[in-house]
Design a protein around this motif. Structure first.
Motif, mmCIF file in Angstrom:
data_model
loop_
_atom_site.group_PDB
_atom_site.id
_atom_site.type_symbol
_atom_site.label_atom_id
_atom_site.label_comp_id
_atom_site.label_asym_id
_atom_site.label_seq_id
_atom_site.Cartn_x
_atom_site.Cartn_y
_atom_site.Cartn_z
ATOM 1 N N PRO A 1 0.836 -1.212 0.000
ATOM 2 C CA PRO A 1 0.000 0.000 0.000
ATOM 3 C C PRO A 1 0.863 1.250 0.000
ATOM 4 N N PRO A 2 0.338 2.389 -0.439
ATOM 5 C CA PRO A 2 1.106 3.636 -0.425
ATOM 6 C C PRO A 2 1.589 3.953 0.986
ATOM 7 N N LEU A 3 2.756 4.566 1.089
ATOM 8 C CA LEU A 3 3.318 4.905 2.388
ATOM 9 C C LEU A 3 2.589 6.096 2.995
ATOM 10 N N THR A 4 2.463 6.060 4.326
ATOM 11 C CA THR A 4 1.958 7.229 5.033
ATOM 12 C C THR A 4 3.071 8.276 5.059
ATOM 13 N N PRO A 5 2.748 9.539 5.347
ATOM 14 C CA PRO A 5 3.815 10.558 5.425
ATOM 15 C C PRO A 5 4.923 10.164 6.402
ATOM 16 N N GLU A 6 4.523 9.559 7.538
ATOM 17 C CA GLU A 6 5.520 9.151 8.521
ATOM 18 C C GLU A 6 6.403 8.041 7.966
ATOM 19 N N GLN A 7 5.791 7.059 7.307
ATOM 20 C CA GLN A 7 6.561 5.968 6.716
ATOM 21 C C GLN A 7 7.479 6.474 5.611
ATOM 22 N N PHE A 8 6.955 7.400 4.805
ATOM 23 C CA PHE A 8 7.760 7.956 3.719
ATOM 24 C C PHE A 8 8.976 8.691 4.281
ATOM 25 N N ALA A 9 8.767 9.498 5.334
ATOM 26 C CA ALA A 9 9.872 10.238 5.946
ATOM 27 C C ALA A 9 10.903 9.278 6.534
ATOM 28 N N ARG A 10 10.418 8.196 7.168
ATOM 29 C CA ARG A 10 11.336 7.213 7.742
ATOM 30 C C ARG A 10 12.142 6.514 6.656
ATOM 31 N N ARG A 11 11.477 6.157 5.561
ATOM 32 C CA ARG A 11 12.182 5.496 4.458
ATOM 33 C C ARG A 11 13.213 6.433 3.839
ATOM 34 N N GLU A 12 12.845 7.709 3.708
ATOM 35 C CA GLU A 12 13.785 8.676 3.163
ATOM 36 C C GLU A 12 15.012 8.793 4.065
ATOM 37 N N ALA A 13 14.778 8.833 5.394
ATOM 38 C CA ALA A 13 15.891 8.930 6.345
ATOM 39 C C ALA A 13 16.776 7.692 6.263
ATOM 40 N N GLU A 14 16.161 6.530 6.142
ATOM 41 C CA GLU A 14 16.929 5.288 6.023
ATOM 42 C C GLU A 14 17.750 5.271 4.741
ATOM 43 N N GLU A 15 17.162 5.783 3.654
ATOM 44 C CA GLU A 15 17.881 5.820 2.382
ATOM 45 C C GLU A 15 19.057 6.783 2.455
ATOM 46 N N ARG A 16 18.865 7.930 3.117
ATOM 47 C CA ARG A 16 19.974 8.878 3.278
ATOM 48 C C ARG A 16 21.091 8.256 4.106
ATOM 49 N N ALA A 17 20.700 7.544 5.175
ATOM 50 C CA ALA A 17 21.702 6.892 6.020
ATOM 51 C C ALA A 17 22.450 5.815 5.245
ATOM 52 N N ARG A 18 21.720 5.071 4.403
ATOM 53 C CA ARG A 18 22.353 4.020 3.604
ATOM 54 C C ARG A 18 23.368 4.619 2.624
ATOM 55 N N LYS A 19 22.970 5.709 1.958
ATOM 56 C CA LYS A 19 23.877 6.352 1.006
ATOM 57 C C LYS A 19 25.091 6.944 1.723
ATOM 58 N N ALA A 20 24.860 7.508 2.907
ATOM 59 C CA ALA A 20 25.970 8.079 3.667
ATOM 60 C C ALA A 20 26.961 6.989 4.076
ATOM 61 N N GLU A 21 26.456 5.820 4.440
ATOM 62 C CA GLU A 21 27.333 4.710 4.826
ATOM 63 C C GLU A 21 28.124 4.211 3.618
ATOM 64 N N ILE A 22 27.465 4.147 2.456
ATOM 65 C CA ILE A 22 28.171 3.732 1.243
ATOM 66 C C ILE A 22 29.293 4.725 0.915
ATOM 67 N N GLU A 23 29.004 6.012 1.033
ATOM 68 C CA GLU A 23 30.007 7.029 0.742
ATOM 69 C C GLU A 23 31.151 6.959 1.763
ATOM 70 N N ARG A 24 30.809 6.670 3.027
ATOM 71 C CA ARG A 24 31.852 6.536 4.050
ATOM 72 C C ARG A 24 32.784 5.369 3.720
ATOM 73 N N GLN A 25 32.203 4.256 3.306
ATOM 74 C CA GLN A 25 33.008 3.097 2.952
ATOM 75 C C GLN A 25 33.891 3.377 1.738
#
Length: 210
Positions: free
Chosen positions: A65-89
């Motif tokens: 189902p479509p994400l709620t605003p809260e779920q969307f914000a959480r997924r966006e934060a997780e994606e930013r954290a994932r990209k930041a970890e990749i860049e750190r590595q």
């Protein structure tokens, strides 16, 4: 007429892959506790999660189902954290590669450290020698000032004492900065030394820390 217009509007909002199902596809979702199915996505399933199944009942795929605003914000934060970890590595890999290209051995690291320290130590010794000269000059001024404990000190002597204080303070700052620079050099090379050993020592051969 209004119902037809509404149905057309909702149909346009449905993704293209839902409007053109695979051959024999069946779409099902839950609506108020009841399962709703159709060979096209039922209107009750719009905005909900649903299953696409074959006529034999095999689930081909699940659509969330479509994400709620809260779920969307959480997924966006997780994606930013994932990209930041990749860049750190990646940055760490670049630093490691640069380290291996810079030094040929642990002895090479030690030799470069000693040369860097020696270069700054020359400046430090010069600053300390200058400080010793200023201290001797200050002692001479202090002895001269003793004659004026009970009378007015000449303006020239007062100025000389102020200049001496300023010079000694400045020279003390220079010496402290040089000592700090030497300490920073030692720490930097020690970090490089530890990393170089870790990168060049085969796994399993490093000593076990107690």
């Amino acid at each position: 007429m209004r119902r037809s217009a509404l149905a057309l509007a909702l149909w346009v909002c449905v993704p293209a892959w839902a409007q053109t199902p695979g051959k024999g596809a069946v779409f099902c979702c839950m609506d108020n506790g009841h399962q709703i199915c159709g060979d096209v996505l039922p209107m009750q399933c719009y905005g909900k999660g649903y299953r696409e199944m074959s006529p034999q009942g095999t689930v081909r795929r699940m659509v969330e189902p479509p994400l709620t605003p809260e779920q969307f914000a959480r997924r966006e934060a997780e994606e930013r954290a994932r990209k930041a970890e990749i860049e750190r590595q990646r940055a760490e890999m670049r630093r490691n590669q640069s380290l291996l290209e810079t030094y040929s051995s642990v002895a090479d690291i030690d030799a470069r450290r000693d040369r860097a320290v020696a270069s700054v130590d020359v400046d430090l010794k010069q600053a300390e020698a200058r400080q010793a000269q200023l201290l001797k000059k200050r002692e001479s001024l202090n002895r001269e000032a003793e004659f004026y404990q009970k009378r007015t000190m000449p303006a020239a002597l007062q100025n000389a004492l102020r200049e001496s204080d300023s010079e000694l303070s400045n020279q003390g700052s220079v010496i402290a900065a040089k000592k700090k620079e030497i300490e920073a050099i030692r720490k930097r090379f020690e970090l490089d030394r530890v990393r170089y050993i870790a990168l060049t020592t085969p796994r399993g051969s490093l000593p076990v820390q107690p």
